[in-house]
Motif scaffolding. Sequence first.
Motif, short mmCIF file in Angstrom:
data_model
loop_
_atom_site.label_atom_id
_atom_site.label_comp_id
_atom_site.label_asym_id
_atom_site.label_seq_id
_atom_site.Cartn_x
_atom_site.Cartn_y
_atom_site.Cartn_z
N UNK A 1 -10.84 -16.65 -7.65
CA UNK A 1 -11.66 -17.85 -7.67
C UNK A 1 -10.99 -18.82 -8.64
N UNK A 2 -11.35 -20.08 -8.56
CA UNK A 2 -10.76 -21.09 -9.44
C UNK A 2 -11.01 -20.72 -10.90
N UNK A 3 -12.20 -20.24 -11.23
CA UNK A 3 -12.49 -19.88 -12.62
C UNK A 3 -11.59 -18.73 -13.09
N UNK A 4 -11.33 -17.77 -12.21
CA UNK A 4 -10.44 -16.67 -12.58
C UNK A 4 -9.01 -17.17 -12.78
N UNK A 5 -8.58 -18.09 -11.91
CA UNK A 5 -7.24 -18.65 -12.04
C UNK A 5 -7.08 -19.37 -13.36
N UNK A 6 -8.05 -20.19 -13.72
CA UNK A 6 -7.98 -20.93 -14.98
C UNK A 6 -7.90 -19.97 -16.15
N UNK A 7 -8.71 -18.92 -16.11
CA UNK A 7 -8.70 -17.92 -17.18
C UNK A 7 -7.33 -17.22 -17.26
N UNK A 8 -6.76 -16.87 -16.12
CA UNK A 8 -5.47 -16.17 -16.07
C UNK A 8 -4.33 -17.02 -16.61
N UNK A 9 -4.47 -18.33 -16.58
CA UNK A 9 -3.39 -19.22 -16.98
C UNK A 9 -3.47 -19.65 -18.44
N UNK A 10 -4.47 -19.15 -19.18
CA UNK A 10 -4.56 -19.46 -20.59
C UNK A 10 -3.29 -18.98 -21.30
N UNK A 11 -2.78 -19.80 -22.19
CA UNK A 11 -1.57 -19.44 -22.94
C UNK A 11 -0.29 -19.86 -22.25
N UNK A 12 -0.39 -20.40 -21.04
CA UNK A 12 0.80 -20.89 -20.33
C UNK A 12 0.97 -22.39 -20.59
N UNK A 13 2.13 -22.88 -20.40
CA UNK A 13 2.46 -24.28 -20.64
C UNK A 13 2.03 -25.13 -19.46
N UNK A 14 0.70 -25.25 -19.30
CA UNK A 14 0.14 -25.98 -18.16
C UNK A 14 -1.13 -26.70 -18.63
N UNK A 15 -1.35 -27.88 -18.08
CA UNK A 15 -2.59 -28.60 -18.32
C UNK A 15 -3.30 -28.70 -16.97
N UNK A 16 -4.51 -28.16 -16.89
CA UNK A 16 -5.26 -28.18 -15.66
C UNK A 16 -6.22 -29.35 -15.73
#
Length: 181
Positions: free
Chosen positions: A164-179
């Motif tokens: 889900x989008x919420x899971x994706x956002x959580x999985x990307x924490x700590x990466x060099x990305x701005x959502x």
Amino acid sequence: MNQKFKTVESSKVELSELMLPSHSNFSGKIHGGFILSLLDQIAFACASKHSATYCVTASVDTVDFLSPIEIGELVTMKASINYVGRTSMVVGIRVEAEHIQTGVVKHCNSSYFTMVAKDDQGKSVRVPGLILETEKELKRFFNSVKRNSLRKEREAYSNQLEYSVNELIHELEGHNVKIDL
């Protein structure tokens, strides 16, 4: 009619080319795209030599650029059949660059191209099997089998992932990305 089995040695191909300024990128090193083009050519030659037919590139599994190639160096590519399936072959390619004045040779690239044999109508055709005569050839064949297996596992894993989008956002924490949704 194709032979039933061929040795690795019977289809080895070696290509040497002097690197010219016209092959360089903006930083003065040899352009990776130029090297990729040469890799594709030698993979075609090696696979066609083994299969005695026209071949197409199905995939490029690995292209590791290990060391930059300089203008004026002599690049030598060594290709051999590492694995054969029913209609496909894995061509392993080693790229070395030699500084002509000093004679120093450096390993610059290793690549694995999967090539498929085709007939005049573009249909895939059976390729000769591979006769393995050395421990190195046996190891290369085995490594190709393992790479193929790992690729299939990655594909299967990717196909079953549903986030889900919420899971994706959580999985990307700590990466060099701005959502910014």
